[in-house]
Design a protein around this motif. Structure first.
Motif, mmCIF file in Angstrom:
data_model
loop_
_atom_site.group_PDB
_atom_site.id
_atom_site.type_symbol
_atom_site.label_atom_id
_atom_site.label_comp_id
_atom_site.label_asym_id
_atom_site.label_seq_id
_atom_site.Cartn_x
_atom_site.Cartn_y
_atom_site.Cartn_z
ATOM 1 N N GLU A 1 -21.837 -8.295 -20.752
ATOM 2 C CA GLU A 1 -21.112 -7.353 -19.890
ATOM 3 C C GLU A 1 -21.449 -5.929 -20.328
ATOM 4 O OE1 GLU A 1 -17.036 -9.799 -18.973
ATOM 5 O OE2 GLU A 1 -17.254 -8.917 -20.976
ATOM 6 N N PHE B 1 -20.204 -2.021 -20.013
ATOM 7 C CA PHE B 1 -19.086 -1.160 -19.605
ATOM 8 C C PHE B 1 -19.425 0.314 -19.857
ATOM 9 C CE2 PHE B 1 -16.756 -5.150 -20.519
ATOM 10 C CZ PHE B 1 -16.206 -5.343 -19.253
ATOM 11 N N ASN C 1 -20.633 -6.034 -24.102
ATOM 12 C CA ASN C 1 -19.529 -6.900 -24.510
ATOM 13 C C ASN C 1 -19.852 -8.367 -24.296
ATOM 14 O OD1 ASN C 1 -16.613 -7.113 -25.325
ATOM 15 N ND2 ASN C 1 -16.465 -8.104 -23.318
ATOM 16 N N GLN C 2 -19.288 -9.213 -25.170
ATOM 17 C CA GLN C 2 -19.280 -10.653 -24.963
ATOM 18 C C GLN C 2 -17.822 -11.095 -24.960
ATOM 19 O OE1 GLN C 2 -21.015 -12.794 -28.387
ATOM 20 N NE2 GLN C 2 -20.841 -10.892 -29.543
ATOM 21 N N ASP C 3 -17.493 -12.039 -24.104
ATOM 22 C CA ASP C 3 -16.115 -12.476 -23.934
ATOM 23 C C ASP C 3 -15.758 -13.481 -25.023
ATOM 24 O OD1 ASP C 3 -13.728 -13.721 -23.107
ATOM 25 O OD2 ASP C 3 -14.167 -13.370 -20.999
ATOM 26 N N ARG D 1 -22.150 -14.467 -20.630
ATOM 27 C CA ARG D 1 -22.886 -13.349 -20.047
ATOM 28 C C ARG D 1 -22.690 -12.052 -20.833
ATOM 29 N NH1 ARG D 1 -21.642 -16.940 -16.263
ATOM 30 N NH2 ARG D 1 -23.156 -17.388 -14.622
#
Length: 338
Positions: free
Chosen positions: A330, A332, A297-299, A328
């Motif tokens: 991520e 999950f 994931n990217q925010d 960053r």
């Protein structure tokens, strides 16, 4: 006490009007006088309060986001984050507009950038298509003094000022390390599904994934990259055909969007190990149900806020804080979902 413009004027032996002209880079000051003022500023450690100066002048920043109009969860989220940021930024005298374009369309992006060159906003943020014509359009904005930030997908080698996004090559390598470890028990085939290799983020993810797979997991063979253009129906058709041809497929790396289609195509039999990108409602539910194994994931909110901060800093001539703007990757699994 903090030094003031009065202190600068006294130190340099000039009038307040001259100090004001130097601080605002206005003409009408001799080179020798400008140098005296700049030396006084440095000696006193004067730091200009840009916000107060802009408020006094009634300045309003204008930033434009150019985003693809894909009907996928991540791009919808990105557009929603821009809308929310625009509502917040209005209180800080920042006007933000979002314009949508056909996805993966270099000519549409060039046309939009050319229009912005005539409109002269303070800054532009765009999801780049890696095409020389787009690079030339970005260069024209730079020549006009318009700051440019690429978002999600970069345009390195161009005159853009900053990239707000993850290291996509590292993301692809990370996906390969995970999928390779999930499939250490024996040989098998891996499928890669991209949106389009015309955008650098998808191409870099594919390259990073392929490099690690070939180096560290030679027992797993890679099929040619399939391009689903981030469209669920197209992805569903591609995966359905793939699984009909290769029912024993060991793994799938979906490095773009369209994962609703991927999940529809899986059926109820034994499924391959799957890694996808972006934590959306669809991928979250699939991860919880055990239909996919990991999400990178990217925010999106961080990327939008970062782009705005960088554009404002560039408009003010201020420094960009690199650590604050690092996006960053991520990872999950079903066990660490937020």
């Amino acid at each position: 006490m903090k030094p003031t413009v009065h202190d600068i004027a006294a130190q340099a032996g000039v009038s307040l009007a001259t100090v004001d002209r130097v601080l605002n880079a206005r003409p009408g000051v001799r080179a020798a006088t400008r140098e005296k003022v700049e030396k006084a500023i440095a000696a006193l450690g004067y730091v200009r309060d840009v916000s107060a100066a802009n408020l006094a002048k009634g300045r309003v920043y204008r930033f434009v986001f150019l985003l693809p109009d894909n009907d996928n969860s991540f791009m919808r989220l990105l557009r929603a984050e821009v809308s929310e940021a625009a509502a917040r930024a209005a209180r800080e005298r920042i006007q933000i507009e979002c314009r949508t374009l056909p996805p993966f369309d270099a000519q549409a992006l060039v046309a939009a950038l050319t229009r912005l060159g005539a409109e002269k906003p303070d800054g532009v943020a765009l999801v780049a298509v890696d095409d020389p014509c787009v690079g030339l359009a970005v260069a024209e904005l730079a020549e006009a003094g318009i700051a440019v930030v690429t978002l999600v997908s970069d345009l390195p080698g161009s005159r853009r000022n900053h990239f707000a996004g993850i290291d996509n090559h590292a993301a692809g390598r990370t996906a390969a390390s995970l999928l390779g470890r999930f499939l250490e028990t024996g040989p098998g085939e891996i499928a890669i599904i991209a949106g389009s290799l015309l955008v650098r983020d998808h191409r870099e993810r594919a390259e990073g994934f392929q490099a690690v797979m070939r180096a560290d997991f030679p027992h797993l063979s890679l099929r040619p990259v399939l391009e689903g253009r981030d469209e669920p129906e197209r992805v569903a058709a591609l995966v359905t055909a793939l699984l009909a041809e290769r029912p024993a497929l060991a793994g799938i790396y979906s490095l773009g969007a369209g994962n609703r289609g991927l999940l529809r195509a899986l059926g109820s039999g034994v499924r391959p190990a799957i890694i996808v990108h972006e934590l959306t409602p669809t991928s979250r539910e699939a991860l919880q149900a055990g239909l996919i194994d990991a999400v990178l994931n990217q925010d999106a909110g961080h990327e939008v806020r970062s782009a705005i901060r960088v554009l404002k800093a560039l408009a003010d001539g201020a420094a960009v804080v690199a650590g604050q703007e690092r996006i960053r990757i991520e990872i999950f699994l079903k066990d660490n979902l937020p």
